[in-house]
Design an enzyme around this catalytic site. Structure first.
Site, PDB file in Angstrom:
ATOM      1  N   TYR A   1       0.844  -1.203   0.000  1.00 24.42           N
ATOM      2  CA  TYR A   1       0.000   0.000   0.000  1.00 24.42           C
ATOM      3  C   TYR A   1       0.879   1.253   0.000  1.00 24.42           C
ATOM      4  O   TYR A   1       0.660   2.187  -0.783  1.00 24.42           O
ATOM      5  CB  TYR A   1      -0.921  -0.021   1.227  1.00 24.42           C
ATOM      6  CG  TYR A   1      -1.972   1.062   1.243  1.00 24.42           C
ATOM      7  CD1 TYR A   1      -3.134   0.942   0.492  1.00 24.42           C
ATOM      8  CD2 TYR A   1      -1.806   2.220   2.006  1.00 24.42           C
ATOM      9  CE1 TYR A   1      -4.116   1.929   0.511  1.00 24.42           C
ATOM     10  CE2 TYR A   1      -2.771   3.217   2.033  1.00 24.42           C
ATOM     11  CZ  TYR A   1      -3.929   3.064   1.279  1.00 24.42           C
ATOM     12  OH  TYR A   1      -4.888   4.048   1.283  1.00 24.42           O
TER      13      TYR A   1
HETATM   14  P1  NAD Z   1     -13.502   1.887   0.441  1.00 21.81           P
HETATM   15  O1  NAD Z   1     -12.879   0.577   0.764  1.00 21.81           O
HETATM   16  O2  NAD Z   1     -14.664   2.342   1.243  1.00 21.81           O
HETATM   17  O3  NAD Z   1     -13.912   1.953  -1.106  1.00 21.81           O
HETATM   18  C1  NAD Z   1     -13.032   1.485  -2.084  1.00 21.81           C
HETATM   19  C2  NAD Z   1     -13.751   1.464  -3.402  1.00 21.81           C
HETATM   20  O4  NAD Z   1     -12.858   0.897  -4.388  1.00 21.81           O
HETATM   21  C3  NAD Z   1     -15.029   0.608  -3.396  1.00 21.81           C
HETATM   22  O5  NAD Z   1     -16.011   1.273  -4.148  1.00 21.81           O
HETATM   23  C4  NAD Z   1     -14.586  -0.652  -4.116  1.00 21.81           C
HETATM   24  O6  NAD Z   1     -15.660  -1.323  -4.771  1.00 21.81           O
HETATM   25  C5  NAD Z   1     -13.581  -0.077  -5.122  1.00 21.81           C
HETATM   26  N1  NAD Z   1     -12.673  -1.105  -5.616  1.00 21.81           N
HETATM   27  C6  NAD Z   1     -11.729  -1.775  -4.912  1.00 21.81           C
HETATM   28  N2  NAD Z   1     -11.146  -2.699  -5.693  1.00 21.81           N
HETATM   29  C7  NAD Z   1     -11.739  -2.609  -6.912  1.00 21.81           C
HETATM   30  C8  NAD Z   1     -11.583  -3.312  -8.126  1.00 21.81           C
HETATM   31  N3  NAD Z   1     -10.709  -4.329  -8.254  1.00 21.81           N
HETATM   32  N4  NAD Z   1     -12.340  -2.957  -9.183  1.00 21.81           N
HETATM   33  C9  NAD Z   1     -13.240  -1.946  -9.065  1.00 21.81           C
HETATM   34  N5  NAD Z   1     -13.441  -1.254  -7.943  1.00 21.81           N
HETATM   35  C10 NAD Z   1     -12.701  -1.583  -6.868  1.00 21.81           C
HETATM   36  O7  NAD Z   1     -12.292   2.939   0.501  1.00 21.81           O
HETATM   37  P2  NAD Z   1     -12.276   4.502   0.825  1.00 21.81           P
HETATM   38  O8  NAD Z   1     -11.915   4.638   2.245  1.00 21.81           O
HETATM   39  O9  NAD Z   1     -13.492   5.174   0.286  1.00 21.81           O
HETATM   40  O10 NAD Z   1     -10.978   4.937  -0.008  1.00 21.81           O
HETATM   41  C11 NAD Z   1     -11.048   5.595  -1.271  1.00 21.81           C
HETATM   42  C12 NAD Z   1      -9.624   5.936  -1.703  1.00 21.81           C
HETATM   43  O11 NAD Z   1      -9.006   6.765  -0.726  1.00 21.81           O
HETATM   44  C13 NAD Z   1      -8.724   4.702  -1.839  1.00 21.81           C
HETATM   45  O12 NAD Z   1      -7.856   4.873  -2.931  1.00 21.81           O
HETATM   46  C14 NAD Z   1      -7.939   4.696  -0.543  1.00 21.81           C
HETATM   47  O13 NAD Z   1      -6.697   4.044  -0.673  1.00 21.81           O
HETATM   48  C15 NAD Z   1      -7.794   6.177  -0.298  1.00 21.81           C
HETATM   49  N6  NAD Z   1      -7.558   6.466   1.123  1.00 21.81           N
HETATM   50  C16 NAD Z   1      -8.495   6.192   2.070  1.00 21.81           C
HETATM   51  C17 NAD Z   1      -8.213   6.486   3.399  1.00 21.81           C
HETATM   52  C18 NAD Z   1      -9.188   6.211   4.501  1.00 21.81           C
HETATM   53  O14 NAD Z   1      -8.854   6.453   5.672  1.00 21.81           O
HETATM   54  N7  NAD Z   1     -10.395   5.715   4.237  1.00 21.81           N
HETATM   55  C19 NAD Z   1      -6.984   7.046   3.766  1.00 21.81           C
HETATM   56  C20 NAD Z   1      -6.058   7.305   2.758  1.00 21.81           C
HETATM   57  C21 NAD Z   1      -6.351   7.018   1.435  1.00 21.81           C
END
Ligand code: NAD
Length: 289
Positions: A194
């Site tokens: 990651y």
């Molecule tokens: P989440 O897990 O709630 O949502 C992730 C989304 O990605 C979902 O809609 C899922 O269906 C989609 N996804 C995953 N793998 C997939 C695939 N193979 N094909 C199609 N779709 C796919 O995550 P989130 O917390 O909403 O995070 C969104 C973004 O922000 C991500 O890139 C994550 O790395 C980044 N992020 C999140 C946080 C946090 O604290 N939540 C912190 C830093 C970065």
């Protein structure tokens, strides 16, 4: 407010079924953009489906937000969206970076399929929001975890940005926004893939921006801090750790998906026209502490 209007624009958003991606889709729609949501495919269908077909559709991978609820949330918000926006859906598994563009439902098929369902075959904004995290000590970290994370979080955003670049550069106009992380800047613990993927995505953001900003295509990133989404389920279910983190965040709270409405509108709109290759940290002050 015209600075932030997205009327007449079309945005393609990955990871739009839930969490931050869903909130961004709603914000973009509220600002008047047509939206094309990239969702993981139902096991029994990989066909393109437009909003009209989707009344009962669900993203089977989404534990919380069925597609129908997302669409109705978008159409029933009190402040918008501008009437008549076009909502479409492309089902794809973006961890599949090898299937060819003209078959299957891998990431290479997303842009060509999306162009067939969006108005005027035009995409103005790409939001690379889908992402996954896998945790294990580095000495035991399975190679399959590495491949899944790097494909989903880094290679796939590159392939989508490349397709977007080919489409946007001739028109001298476009916005690409990559969802990075605090691990774009820090190493984290037991999340080597990651951290590598998000560090790489930050550098990719700058690399593409360096090539494309003189041609009207801006590439920027957003780095969320601790945000209450399914991705952090384990942490959110651990009260002691939750309290510890809350105490460490200057804003004294976790972020919510709604905290990304403003940042995404800024970077997707002409309000940010001179912001190029930047990664905007949205973390309640965590990085500065
Ligand atoms: P989440 O897990 O709630 O949502 C992730 C989304 O990605 C979902 O809609 C899922 O269906 C989609 N996804 C995953 N793998 C997939 C695939 N193979 N094909 C199609 N779709 C796919 O995550 P989130 O917390 O909403 O995070 C969104 C973004 O922000 C991500 O890139 C994550 O790395 C980044 N992020 C999140 C946080 C946090 O604290 N939540 C912190 C830093 C970065």
């Amino acid at each position: 407010m015209e600075l932030f209007s997205l009327e007449g624009k079309t945005a393609l958003i990955t990871g739009a079924s839930r969490g931050i991606g869903r909130a961004c889709a709603i914000a973009l729609a509220q600002a008047g953009a047509n939206i094309c949501l990239v969702l993981r495919p139902p096991s029994d269908s990989t066909q393109d489906i437009t909003s009209a077909d989707l009344k009962d559709g669900e993203d089977p991978y989404s534990s919380v937000i069925p597609t129908s609820a997302l669409l109705s949330a978008i159409s029933s918000t009190s402040t918008g969206p501008a009437k008549g926006i076009h909502v479409s859906v492309v089902y794809a598994d973006i961890s599949d970076t090898t299937s060819p563009a003209d078959s299957g439902s891998g990431v290479k098929s997303v842009f060509p399929r999306a162009l067939k369902v969006v108005p005027a075959e035009q995409i103005d904004i790409l939001v690379n929001c889908a992402g996954i995290q896998r945790r294990a000590p580095s000495v035991e970290f399975p190679e399959s975890f590495w491949d899944d994370v790097l494909n989903t979080n880094l290679k796939s955003p590159f392939l989508l940005a490349q397709a977007a670049g080919k489409h946007m550069l001739p028109r001298q106009s476009g916005k690409i926004i990559n969802f990075c992380s605090l691990l774009t800047f820090q190493g984290g613990l037991t999340v080597p893939a990651y951290a590598a993927s998000k560090g790489g995505l930050g550098q990719l953001t700058k690399a593409l921006s360096n090539e494309w900003s003189s041609q009207g295509v801006q590439v920027n990133g957003i780095a969320p801090g601790y945000i209450a989404t399914d991705m952090n389920e384990a942490l959110l279910n651990n009260p002691a750790r939750l309290q510890q983190l809350n105490d460490r965040i200057p804003a004294q709270r976790w972020g919510t998906p709604g905290d990304f409405a403003g940042p995404i509108l800024f970077l997707a709109s002409q309000a940010s026209n001179y912001v190029c290759g930047e990664v905007l940290v949205v973390d309640g002050g965590w990085m500065g502490r």
